[in-house]
Design a protein around this motif. Structure first.
Motif, mmCIF file in Angstrom:
data_model
loop_
_atom_site.group_PDB
_atom_site.id
_atom_site.type_symbol
_atom_site.label_atom_id
_atom_site.label_comp_id
_atom_site.label_asym_id
_atom_site.label_seq_id
_atom_site.Cartn_x
_atom_site.Cartn_y
_atom_site.Cartn_z
ATOM 1 N N ASN A 28 0.892 -1.171 0.000
ATOM 2 C CA ASN A 28 0.000 0.000 0.000
ATOM 3 C C ASN A 28 0.920 1.207 0.000
ATOM 4 O O ASN A 28 1.639 1.450 0.964
ATOM 5 N N PHE A 29 0.916 1.973 -1.082
ATOM 6 C CA PHE A 29 1.907 3.026 -1.263
ATOM 7 C C PHE A 29 1.435 4.369 -0.700
ATOM 8 O O PHE A 29 0.272 4.747 -0.843
ATOM 9 N N LEU A 30 2.368 5.075 -0.077
ATOM 10 C CA LEU A 30 2.147 6.465 0.345
ATOM 11 C C LEU A 30 2.690 7.381 -0.743
ATOM 12 O O LEU A 30 3.884 7.346 -1.043
ATOM 13 N N LEU A 31 1.827 8.194 -1.335
ATOM 14 C CA LEU A 31 2.237 9.026 -2.470
ATOM 15 C C LEU A 31 2.423 10.497 -2.113
ATOM 16 O O LEU A 31 2.988 11.254 -2.915
ATOM 17 N N LEU A 188 -2.973 7.238 10.456
ATOM 18 C CA LEU A 188 -3.255 7.497 9.051
ATOM 19 C C LEU A 188 -4.512 6.756 8.622
ATOM 20 O O LEU A 188 -4.670 5.555 8.890
ATOM 21 N N PRO A 189 -5.425 7.449 7.922
ATOM 22 C CA PRO A 189 -6.645 6.811 7.434
ATOM 23 C C PRO A 189 -6.352 6.009 6.168
ATOM 24 O O PRO A 189 -5.301 6.214 5.515
ATOM 25 N N PRO A 190 -7.230 5.116 5.780
ATOM 26 C CA PRO A 190 -7.008 4.310 4.577
ATOM 27 C C PRO A 190 -6.764 5.153 3.322
ATOM 28 O O PRO A 190 -5.950 4.773 2.472
ATOM 29 N N GLU A 191 -7.445 6.288 3.215
ATOM 30 C CA GLU A 191 -7.329 7.094 1.993
ATOM 31 C C GLU A 191 -5.970 7.751 1.818
ATOM 32 O O GLU A 191 -5.691 8.344 0.768
ATOM 33 N N ALA A 192 -5.098 7.645 2.808
ATOM 34 C CA ALA A 192 -3.740 8.175 2.656
ATOM 35 C C ALA A 192 -2.902 7.293 1.748
ATOM 36 O O ALA A 192 -1.826 7.705 1.303
ATOM 37 N N PHE A 193 -3.383 6.070 1.463
ATOM 38 C CA PHE A 193 -2.606 5.091 0.706
ATOM 39 C C PHE A 193 -3.214 4.824 -0.663
ATOM 40 O O PHE A 193 -4.395 5.065 -0.902
ATOM 41 N N THR A 194 -2.379 4.290 -1.542
ATOM 42 C CA THR A 194 -2.822 3.805 -2.842
ATOM 43 C C THR A 194 -2.330 2.379 -3.006
ATOM 44 O O THR A 194 -1.123 2.141 -2.990
ATOM 45 N N PRO A 195 -3.248 1.394 -3.147
ATOM 46 C CA PRO A 195 -4.690 1.506 -2.957
ATOM 47 C C PRO A 195 -5.020 1.617 -1.472
ATOM 48 O O PRO A 195 -4.206 1.214 -0.636
ATOM 49 N N SER A 201 -4.127 2.833 9.777
ATOM 50 C CA SER A 201 -2.719 2.552 10.044
ATOM 51 C C SER A 201 -2.187 3.513 11.100
ATOM 52 O O SER A 201 -2.826 4.522 11.414
ATOM 53 N N ALA A 202 -1.030 3.195 11.625
ATOM 54 C CA ALA A 202 -0.387 4.063 12.610
ATOM 55 C C ALA A 202 1.117 3.902 12.508
ATOM 56 O O ALA A 202 1.626 2.836 12.157
ATOM 57 N N VAL A 203 1.825 4.987 12.828
ATOM 58 C CA VAL A 203 3.278 4.974 12.863
ATOM 59 C C VAL A 203 3.710 4.849 14.320
ATOM 60 O O VAL A 203 3.255 5.611 15.179
#
Length: 281
Positions: A28-31, A188-195, A201-203
């Motif tokens: 799941n990529f962070l763009l 981080l919410p799901p929409e922060a990632f692609t897909p 998520s959390a750091v």
């Protein structure tokens, strides 16, 4: 249109190299480079450290780390499709990025790193917990890393930082908190990632302790905790039976035999591990 680092946007990089995320690789990529730069800053002293990154994908966090001044980044990537994109990042930052193609579970990148070393990664979901466990259980302590800044599913992050009595409290909390100081530094919410994944998520930032918080033999502690939480709803006098007659040891260290694992803190588990080890000698 270029990004803050003068390179093409990550969305363009993904299109150019046909890097659609693969579910079987836990990708799941962070763009958003502003977001990856923020995560990079949470990793600590970047200009004074080498950084180990696992699962860089198209290089979102990699570029964030380099933009924020990381002395050197060693990126381990299993997906061959991503290597060309990462080599473009390496060319943009001469001498500061080493790309290793391979499985992080099977290779040792330490020959490419110079202390102090920090780990920063948006870990593939399918190997994240296993990598964390390996990094927390080296043959000797302190470990090769000074801190880890890692992305997990939110539920895993809660398991890492849970306290006694929390629903998420268990083996992972004890493993992490015995030898490090873990805290959640970003959600981080799901929409922060692609897909977008199906979960939040959390750091988590984990700072290595110079020595474990309480004395105990690592293997004995691991065995005690595994037995205790393997049947977490049972009383300890029952769940710990595979270790022998534990009731006298529980009473010796001040743990009620009728207590359950979720009610016992790290210090008490370490005391019990010492008592078990002493009986074996």
């Amino acid at each position: 249109m270029s990004s803050p680092d003068g390179m093409p946007p990550l969305s363009a990089v993904i299109r150019a190299h046909d890097l659609a995320a693969k579910k079987e690789l836990g990708q799941n990529f962070l763009l958003d480079l502003n977001l990856t730069s923020k995560i990079a800053r949470m990793a600590g002293d970047l200009p004074g450290s080498d950084i180990l990154e696992v699962g860089p994908g198209p290089g979102g966090l990699t570029r964030g780390l380099l933009m924020e001044g990381a002395r050197r980044v060693v990126a381990v990537e299993k997906d061959r499709r991503c290597i060309a994109a990462l080599e473009e990042v390496a060319a943009h930052y001469p001498g500061r990025l080493t790309v290793i193609e391979g499985d992080a579970l099977q290779i040792d990148p330490l020959e490419h790193l110079t202390p102090p070393i920090r780990i920063a990664a948006n870990l593939p979901y399918n190997v994240g917990t296993e990598l964390l466990t390996r990094w927390l259980t080296p043959p000797s302590w302190p470990p090769f890393w000074t801190s880890m800044t890692l992305m997990f599913q939110k539920e895993v992050a809660l398991r890492i930082t849970a306290k006694v009595g929390d629903d998420h409290y268990g083996r992972l909390a004890i493993l992490c908190q015995w030898r490090s100081d873990p805290r959640i530094v970003m959600h981080l919410p799901p929409e922060a990632f692609t897909p977008p994944p199906k979960v939040h998520s959390a750091v988590v930032h984990l700072k290595a302790l110079a020595q474990p918080r309480f004395p105990a033999d690592a293997k004995v502690l691991s065995r005690v905790v595994a037995q205790a939480f393997g049947q977490r709803r049972k009383m300890l006098r029952s769940s710990l039976k595979p270790l022998g007659d534990v009731e006298p040891l529980l009473e010796q260290v001040g743990i009620p035999p009728t207590a359950r694992a979720e009610e016992i803190g790290l210090e008490a588990f370490c005391a019990l591990a010492r008592a078990v080890a002493a009986r074996q000698t």
